[in-house]
Design an enzyme around this catalytic site. Structure first.
Site, PDB file in Angstrom:
ATOM      1  CD  GLU A  31       5.607 -42.428  40.744  1.00 47.89           C
ATOM      2  OE1 GLU A  31       4.558 -42.950  40.355  1.00 47.89           O
ATOM      3  OE2 GLU A  31       6.272 -41.644  40.035  1.00 47.89           O
ATOM      4  CG  HIS A  33      11.575 -41.727  40.902  1.00 47.86           C
ATOM      5  ND1 HIS A  33      10.444 -41.298  41.534  1.00 47.86           N
ATOM      6  CD2 HIS A  33      11.490 -41.246  39.626  1.00 47.86           C
ATOM      7  CE1 HIS A  33       9.707 -40.590  40.699  1.00 47.86           C
ATOM      8  NE2 HIS A  33      10.311 -40.535  39.530  1.00 47.86           N
ATOM      9  CG  ASP A  42       8.084 -37.697  39.217  1.00 46.52           C
ATOM     10  OD1 ASP A  42       9.166 -38.054  38.710  1.00 46.52           O
ATOM     11  OD2 ASP A  42       7.039 -38.349  39.117  1.00 46.52           O
ATOM     12  CG  HIS A 117       3.433 -37.954  38.965  1.00 48.35           C
ATOM     13  ND1 HIS A 117       4.129 -39.134  39.102  1.00 48.35           N
ATOM     14  CD2 HIS A 117       2.175 -38.217  39.438  1.00 48.35           C
ATOM     15  CE1 HIS A 117       3.337 -40.059  39.622  1.00 48.35           C
ATOM     16  NE2 HIS A 117       2.145 -39.531  39.821  1.00 48.35           N
ATOM     17  CD  GLU A 119       1.870 -42.222  37.204  1.00 48.34           C
ATOM     18  OE1 GLU A 119       2.650 -41.241  37.027  1.00 48.34           O
ATOM     19  OE2 GLU A 119       2.295 -43.356  37.481  1.00 48.34           O
ATOM     20  CG  HIS A 170       8.979 -44.539  36.994  1.00 46.48           C
ATOM     21  ND1 HIS A 170       8.545 -43.325  37.479  1.00 46.48           N
ATOM     22  CD2 HIS A 170       9.325 -45.270  38.077  1.00 46.48           C
ATOM     23  CE1 HIS A 170       8.618 -43.328  38.803  1.00 46.48           C
ATOM     24  NE2 HIS A 170       9.089 -44.501  39.189  1.00 46.48           N
ATOM     25  CD  GLU A 175      11.723 -39.716  36.251  1.00 46.68           C
ATOM     26  OE1 GLU A 175      10.800 -38.932  36.499  1.00 46.68           O
ATOM     27  OE2 GLU A 175      11.696 -40.914  36.592  1.00 46.68           O
TER      28      GLU A 175
HETATM   29 ZN   LIG Z   1       9.610 -39.603  37.829  1.00 50.90          ZN
END
Ligand SMILES: [Zn+2]
Length: 261
Positions: A31, A33, A42, A117, A119, A170, A175
């Site tokens: 995904e 970032h 992730d 993650h 989701e 996010h 992160e």
């Molecule tokens: Zn992430």
């Protein structure tokens, strides 16, 4: 030293199962970032924490599942960014379920499913639940948001008094900091930006509205990520995972060096 499933030979794997070792399955995502973090952030973090826990407990680290559930605009930018690759919920549940059933079929009875993650939540739980339904002597612990219970002191060190909430975090301070601490060579810190979504209602819209995510893919403040914050967060999140292992599977606490050599 952590033991990776794929590094073992079949006799070594059989010995680990026979001994009653646990297995930890990291689950991530591919995904966007932001412009400064790699697409596998992730997945990389899920595996890093799994390996850290396996260095302290009698755990085998299963190959990480790199693909996760559909990226959503308010918590990951959504599907519109180059690079984001997602699975549907049904596919993710099927893939995870088959891998977990496979691990149980190998003889593992102590499982930890560790997803980074956001989701993936619920799909990871569903896959684990259904995989274990017909195996009452197996036990699994599912961690679906392992970053979400940092102590007040760590939250203050990372965010001061300005925490935007986990969905908006996010690709931001947590992160960025973890990646700076673990793999600084993979972070393009000079490209880190601060950003915010223009419209964050308490509902979703399909197809996604463009104002419900950012142009950069960063949802809050990536520029404030530091190695020091990453060190604090990594230690606490790792220790929390280790305490969970000790509490749920006290028999996996390594007592002799051979157990995790
Ligand atoms: Zn992430």
């Amino acid at each position: 030293m952590a033991r990776r499933y794929v590094d073992l030979t079949w006799p070594e794997l059989a010995v680990a199962v026979e001994r009653g070792a646990g297995v930890i399955l990291p689950v991530g995502a591919i995904e966007q970032h932001g412009p400064h973090l790699p697409l596998d952030t992730d997945s990389y973090l899920a595996e890093a924490f799994a390996i850290a826990a396996a260095a302290r407990h009698d755990l085998v680290v299963c190959p990480m599942i790199p693909f996760g559930y559909r990226s959503r605009p308010l918590s990951g930018g959504g599907p519109g960014f180059p690079g984001t690759l997602s699975l549907s919920g049904a596919t993710l549940v099927t893939v995870l379920g088959e891998i977990i059933r496979g691990l149980v079929g190998q003889g593992f009875r102590r499982l930890i499913v560790y997803s980074w993650h956001m989701e993936n939540q619920n799909f990871v739980y569903e896959a684990t639940w259904t995989a274990l339904e017909r195996c009452p002597d197996a036990k699994a612990v599912v961690l679906e948001a392992p970053f979400a219970d940092l102590s007040a002191a760590s939250m203050s060190a990372l965010y001061g008094s300005d925490f935007p909430g986990w969905p908006a975090e996010h690709a931001s301070i947590l992160e960025t900091s973890l990646m700076l601490y673990l793999c600084p060579e993979r972070v393009r810190m000079e490209r880190a930006v601060d950003d915010s979504v223009a419209f964050a209602p308490p509902y979703d819209v399909i197809p996604p509205r463009s104002d419900m995510t950012t142009k950069s893919g960063v949802m809050a403040r990536a520029s404030l990520g530091t190695v020091a914050k990453g060190e604090i967060a990594f230690a606490e999140i790792r220790d929390h995972l280790c305490r969970t292992v000790e509490f749920e599977f006290p028999e996996l606490s390594a007592t002799d060096e051979d157990a995790i050599g």
